[in-house]
Motif scaffolding. Structure first.
Motif, PDB file in Angstrom:
ATOM      1  N   ASN A 510       0.886  -1.299   0.010  1.00 44.22           N
ATOM      2  CA  ASN A 510      -0.102   0.003  -0.044  1.00 44.22           C
ATOM      3  C   ASN A 510       0.878   1.141   0.097  1.00 44.22           C
ATOM      4  OD1 ASN A 510      -2.913  -0.898   0.172  1.00 44.22           O
ATOM      5  ND2 ASN A 510      -1.889  -2.022   2.060  1.00 44.22           N
ATOM      6  N   PHE A 511       1.065   1.845  -1.116  1.00 43.00           N
ATOM      7  CA  PHE A 511       1.948   2.918  -1.356  1.00 43.00           C
ATOM      8  C   PHE A 511       0.962   4.275  -1.565  1.00 43.00           C
ATOM      9  CE2 PHE A 511       3.917  -0.783  -3.061  1.00 43.00           C
ATOM     10  CZ  PHE A 511       5.407  -0.787  -2.515  1.00 43.00           C
ATOM     11  N   THR A 512       1.428   5.099  -0.876  1.00 47.67           N
ATOM     12  CA  THR A 512       0.951   6.298  -0.819  1.00 47.67           C
ATOM     13  C   THR A 512       1.422   7.316  -1.818  1.00 47.67           C
ATOM     14  OG1 THR A 512      -0.023   6.457   1.376  1.00 47.67           O
ATOM     15  CG2 THR A 512      -0.311   8.388   0.700  1.00 47.67           C
ATOM     16  N   ALA A 513       0.880   7.817  -2.836  1.00 46.27           N
ATOM     17  CA  ALA A 513       0.997   8.570  -3.983  1.00 46.27           C
ATOM     18  C   ALA A 513       1.213  10.110  -3.553  1.00 46.27           C
ATOM     19  CB  ALA A 513       0.412   8.528  -5.115  1.00 46.27           C
ATOM     20  N   PRO A 514       2.142  10.908  -3.755  1.00 42.99           N
ATOM     21  CA  PRO A 514       3.279  10.598  -4.654  1.00 42.99           C
ATOM     22  C   PRO A 514       4.348   9.645  -4.106  1.00 42.99           C
ATOM     23  CG  PRO A 514       3.445  12.666  -3.916  1.00 42.99           C
ATOM     24  CD  PRO A 514       2.148  12.234  -3.342  1.00 42.99           C
ATOM     25  N   PHE A 515       5.004   9.173  -4.967  1.00 47.46           N
ATOM     26  CA  PHE A 515       6.113   8.273  -4.240  1.00 47.46           C
ATOM     27  C   PHE A 515       7.168   7.653  -5.458  1.00 47.46           C
ATOM     28  CE2 PHE A 515       2.859   5.063  -5.158  1.00 47.46           C
ATOM     29  CZ  PHE A 515       3.607   4.074  -5.739  1.00 47.46           C
ATOM     30  N   ASN A 516       8.483   7.313  -5.114  1.00 49.53           N
ATOM     31  CA  ASN A 516       9.208   6.656  -6.353  1.00 49.53           C
ATOM     32  C   ASN A 516       9.603   5.467  -5.610  1.00 49.53           C
ATOM     33  OD1 ASN A 516       9.318   9.132  -7.911  1.00 49.53           O
ATOM     34  ND2 ASN A 516      10.835   9.917  -6.884  1.00 49.53           N
ATOM     35  N   LEU A 517       9.796   4.496  -6.503  1.00 51.77           N
ATOM     36  CA  LEU A 517      10.037   3.076  -6.184  1.00 51.77           C
ATOM     37  C   LEU A 517      10.936   2.415  -7.213  1.00 51.77           C
ATOM     38  CD1 LEU A 517       9.174   0.913  -4.214  1.00 51.77           C
ATOM     39  CD2 LEU A 517       7.231   0.169  -5.679  1.00 51.77           C
ATOM     40  N   THR A 518      11.906   1.693  -6.675  1.00 47.59           N
ATOM     41  CA  THR A 518      12.976   1.306  -7.683  1.00 47.59           C
ATOM     42  C   THR A 518      12.342  -0.289  -7.859  1.00 47.59           C
ATOM     43  OG1 THR A 518      14.873   2.297  -6.834  1.00 47.59           O
ATOM     44  CG2 THR A 518      15.296   0.042  -8.002  1.00 47.59           C
ATOM     45  N   LEU A 519      12.251  -0.761  -9.119  1.00 44.89           N
ATOM     46  CA  LEU A 519      11.746  -1.989  -9.641  1.00 44.89           C
ATOM     47  C   LEU A 519      12.657  -2.744 -10.901  1.00 44.89           C
ATOM     48  CD1 LEU A 519       7.923  -1.244  -9.742  1.00 44.89           C
ATOM     49  CD2 LEU A 519       8.893  -2.555  -7.921  1.00 44.89           C
ATOM     50  N   ALA A 520      12.472  -3.898 -10.685  1.00 44.26           N
ATOM     51  CA  ALA A 520      12.906  -4.842 -11.960  1.00 44.26           C
ATOM     52  C   ALA A 520      12.030  -4.342 -13.165  1.00 44.26           C
ATOM     53  CB  ALA A 520      13.116  -6.349 -11.719  1.00 44.26           C
ATOM     54  N   PRO A 521      13.007  -4.505 -14.376  1.00 42.52           N
ATOM     55  CA  PRO A 521      12.130  -4.212 -15.460  1.00 42.52           C
ATOM     56  C   PRO A 521      11.037  -5.222 -15.896  1.00 42.52           C
ATOM     57  CG  PRO A 521      14.578  -4.068 -15.906  1.00 42.52           C
ATOM     58  CD  PRO A 521      14.414  -4.764 -14.529  1.00 42.52           C
ATOM     59  N   GLY A 522      10.191  -4.789 -16.403  1.00 43.54           N
ATOM     60  CA  GLY A 522       8.872  -5.446 -16.576  1.00 43.54           C
ATOM     61  C   GLY A 522       7.462  -4.801 -16.664  1.00 43.54           C
ATOM     62  N   LYS A 523       6.369  -5.577 -16.808  1.00 42.40           N
ATOM     63  CA  LYS A 523       4.994  -4.786 -16.727  1.00 42.40           C
ATOM     64  C   LYS A 523       4.577  -4.980 -15.424  1.00 42.40           C
ATOM     65  CE  LYS A 523       3.868  -5.289 -21.838  1.00 42.40           C
ATOM     66  NZ  LYS A 523       2.998  -5.732 -22.555  1.00 42.40           N
ATOM     67  N   TYR A 524       3.758  -3.744 -14.872  1.00 42.88           N
ATOM     68  CA  TYR A 524       3.205  -3.977 -13.541  1.00 42.88           C
ATOM     69  C   TYR A 524       1.750  -3.402 -13.509  1.00 42.88           C
ATOM     70  CZ  TYR A 524       7.853  -4.781 -11.624  1.00 42.88           C
ATOM     71  OH  TYR A 524       9.253  -5.078 -11.383  1.00 42.88           O
ATOM     72  N   LEU A 525       0.801  -4.049 -12.698  1.00 48.44           N
ATOM     73  CA  LEU A 525      -0.325  -3.609 -12.718  1.00 48.44           C
ATOM     74  C   LEU A 525      -0.792  -2.875 -11.626  1.00 48.44           C
ATOM     75  CD1 LEU A 525      -3.321  -3.821 -13.554  1.00 48.44           C
ATOM     76  CD2 LEU A 525      -3.665  -6.050 -12.175  1.00 48.44           C
ATOM     77  N   LEU A 526      -1.004  -1.659 -11.719  1.00 45.82           N
ATOM     78  CA  LEU A 526      -1.187  -0.674 -10.781  1.00 45.82           C
ATOM     79  C   LEU A 526      -2.659  -0.316 -10.375  1.00 45.82           C
ATOM     80  CD1 LEU A 526       1.983  -0.282 -11.358  1.00 45.82           C
ATOM     81  CD2 LEU A 526       1.494   2.164 -10.948  1.00 45.82           C
TER      82      LEU A 526
END
Length: 677
Positions: A510-526
């Protein structure tokens, strides 16, 4: 006169492009005027071949492949030739013909007849299936099959004799389809042709006691002990307990295999598992290093897709080690095959045939069973149609085929020397990557490298991925599969929203926008949901692609959903004051944005009603009960009279409302109020 031409004896010809000494053609023979022949190599030394010229009597010839010397030759046998053997010490040569067994013994002057004897009670049109020699007791074990009639079909006889023909044991059994001996017991499978029921039989050579177990119907199975030595298949603590595996393709479908595993000990036969189905069609099978290795194909797949497959003990979890590269020979498919374990390696021999032209070629490959890496392979196009290989120790014999339209008057023998095999490293990666060996660029994946023995460093690199580094201690004659698990460089996902939103990524967090997040490359469902007013804003989803070494910005505005506010009062008719502005009278419904609201209800004669609400839900109802004002009796009567009077200033009789009585009442009220205040 012998009608044969020996084209080459001990050619010692090295195939071009092969590592020195790896594969050599040691023998080739061809009949001048047709006929048939069969050759085997016994004890990894003696080449035994039987020639049948058709009109002429057949004969047996034996070559010592170590000394390049013919040790037994030109023995004319007549017709109806059966089985043959030479003992490991070359002292005896045994064969049978027309139900008569011939035993030749080697002496300083060569081979001479030791004994000949008949197999009593067997018909003349019979043939021997299997012939064994027990060195310790100098006993012969002979299985002979004969055709009885169309209702019974084939039946078999089992004989145990000494080399002089003294029959110690004789038994009539069903049709023997496979037999094996370890010197202490004889194991065989026979089938009642009438019922198609098969059984596994064990005959103890110590006293000739036997016991058996029914296997049910084995419809046209291929039957094989898992290795030449029964002791090769053992479980922990059972070094002297042999196991056997029976496998066969179902006759009616031709798909998959049914596997039966049999365990034999002093107490009898135990079926470990029976008729276990696997979705693979096994063509040949060996056992080594605790695993089964099979030449097989997946059910329903073309025979051209033949693979080397590794199975564990119960034939679950198959692992594909190698796709046999027959696709490189366009138009050819495997017709005959053999797989064997030699010096710790898997040796595979294939006969490939072009069904259009009826031409055949051979293929031999050597595989490291621990990794599945192909260390060496060679096509033998010079075989000119010989497509039935069989591996005997360090020799491969290419016998004439039993296929219509293919010549059947020659065979070839090749020797295999695995002492100088190269070392190979196969490098794989999820994407095409650059490969550096000991700091030198050597190519891109997928890559197959011939690497010298020793310690080597490998570095696999590709843009947008972390480098993969590994050090290998490469041993001579081994294969290594290097599957580089390249980890992509992370990307940054920057999320903005209006209004403030709670963001769930792939169902987690549960991330509260605004935010920055480091992720592995790929597709994500937000998934975006309003943080403060989840009921008043639509929840939306968005698929986002994160790229290596880049920042991906996602900005979302949540659509607003209006609330339906319903205001009621008792009694009805109260004026509605919403945030200081009159908007109507009760009852009333109004659509409002989410937020804080001050609501006041006013009705004459009743106390004002006030409340504050934080409007969040999509439906909200206010139901207020208004409280009357406190008045004296006269005031109450006057108020009641006013409520029942009409709004007209004249009564039906024409009297005006502001008459003397009204004035008197008004005066009394004012006097009363003056006294109160």
């Amino acid at each position: 006169m012998r009608r044969i031409v020996i084209v080459s004896l001990i050619i010692a010809f090295i195939i071009p492009g092969v590592f020195a000494g790896l594969l050599s053609q040691v023998f080739q023979m061809e009949l001048e005027n047709g006929g048939k022949m069969e050759a085997i190599v016994m004890h990894d030394r003696y080449l035994v071949f039987h020639v049948d010229n058709g009109a002429s009597p057949s004969y047996l010839e034996i070559l010592d492949l170590e000394t390049n010397r013919t040790v037994f030759e030109d023995i004319y046998l007549g017709y109806g030739f059966g089985s043959f053997l030479i003992t490991p010490d070359s002292r005896y040569v045994v064969f049978d013909i027309n139900n008569r067994v011939y035993v030749y013994e080697n002496d300083p002057w060569g081979y001479s007849v030791r004994s000949t004897f008949s197999l009593e009670g067997v018909r003349l049109n019979s043939f021997s299936n299997y012939l064994f020699f027990i060195p310790d007791t100098k006993e012969l074990i002979v299985f002979v099959s004969e055709w009885v009639n169309s209702s019974i079909g084939y039946k078999s006889w089992l004989f145990v004799t000494d080399i002089n023909g003294n029959i110690a044991f004789k038994k009539n059994v069903y049709w023997v389809r496979w037999a094996y001996t370890d010197g202490e017991n004889v194991y065989f499978i026979d089938t009642d042709v009438r019922t198609e029921e098969s059984r596994f039989v064990v005959l103890s050579l110590n006293g000739y006691n036997n016991y058996s177990i029914s296997l049910g119907k084995l419809i046209v199975p291929q039957v094989l002990p898992v290795n030449d030595s029964c002791e090769s298949v053992q479980s922990a603590g059972e070094s002297n307990t042999p196991y056997f595996v029976i496998y066969g393709v179902p006759f009616n479908t031709g798909l998959g295999n049914y596997i039966t595993c049999i365990r034999v000990d002093q107490e009898g036969i135990d079926v470990v598992y029976n008729s276990k189905y696997i979705d693979w069609e096994i063509r040949d099978l060996v056992f080594t290093n605790g695993s089964f290795y099979a030449l097989a194909r997946e059910s329903g797949v073309s025979l051209g897709q033949l693979r080397v497959v590794r199975f564990n003990w119960d034939f679950s979890s198959p692992g594909i080690l190698l796709s046999v590269p027959v696709h490189t020979m366009k138009g050819y498919s495997p017709s005959r095959y053999d797989i064997a374990v030699l010096d710790g390696y898997l040796v595979i021999a294939l006969g490939l045939i072009n069904w259009g032209t009826r031409e055949g070629v051979g293929w031999i490959g050597v595989v490291d069973p621990s990794s599945g890496v192909l260390l060496w392979d060679q096509y033998l196009e010079s075989l000119n149609g010989i497509v039935e290989p069989k591996i005997y120790g360090h020799y491969v014999v290419w016998n004439p085929p039993s296929i219509v339209g293919i010549p059947d008057n020659r065979f070839y023998v090749y020797s295999i020397d695995l002492s100088n095999l190269p070392s190979f490293v196969e490098v794989w990666a999820p994407v095409t990557s650059r490969v550096y060996l000991d700091g030198v660029f050597v190519g891109e994946t997928p890559l197959r490298l011939n690497v010298s023995p020793g310690i080597h460093t490998f570095r696999i690199v590709e843009e947008l991925y972390y480098p993969y580094n590994i050090t290998l201690n490469v041993e001579s004659g081994r294969g290594y599969l290097l599957d580089a698990d390249l980890r992509p460089l992370e990307g940054v996902l920057s999320v903005l929203s209006s209004p403030e939103a709670i963001v769930i990524i792939d169902g987690h967090g549960n991330f509260t926008a605004p935010f920055n997040l480091t992720l592995a490359p790929g597709k994500y469902l937000l998934k975006f949901q309003s943080a403060e007013y989840p009921e008043q804003y639509m929840t939306i989803t968005k698929i986002v692609q994160v790229f290596s070494n880049r920042t991906t910005v996602v900005s979302v505005s949540l659509p607003l959903v209006y609330s339906n506010l319903t205001i009621m009062s008792s009694p009805q008719g109260a004026r509605i004051i919403l945030n200081g502005s009159e908007v109507g009278i009760t009852p009333m419904s109004v659509l409002l944005k989410p937020g804080l609201y001050n609501i006041s209800l006013q009705l004459e004669g009743y106390k004002p009603f006030s409340t504050a609400i934080d409007l969040r839900s999509r439906e909200f109802t206010i139901n207020a009960t208004l409280e009357r004002l406190l008045l004296n009796n006269t005031a109450h009567q006057e108020l009641a009279d006013r409520e029942h009077n009409t709004s007209s200033k004249e009564t039906p009789s024409g009297n005006t409302i502001c008459g003397p009585a009204f004035l008197v009442s008004l005066l009394l009220i004012m006097t009363f109020l003056g006294r109160r205040f």
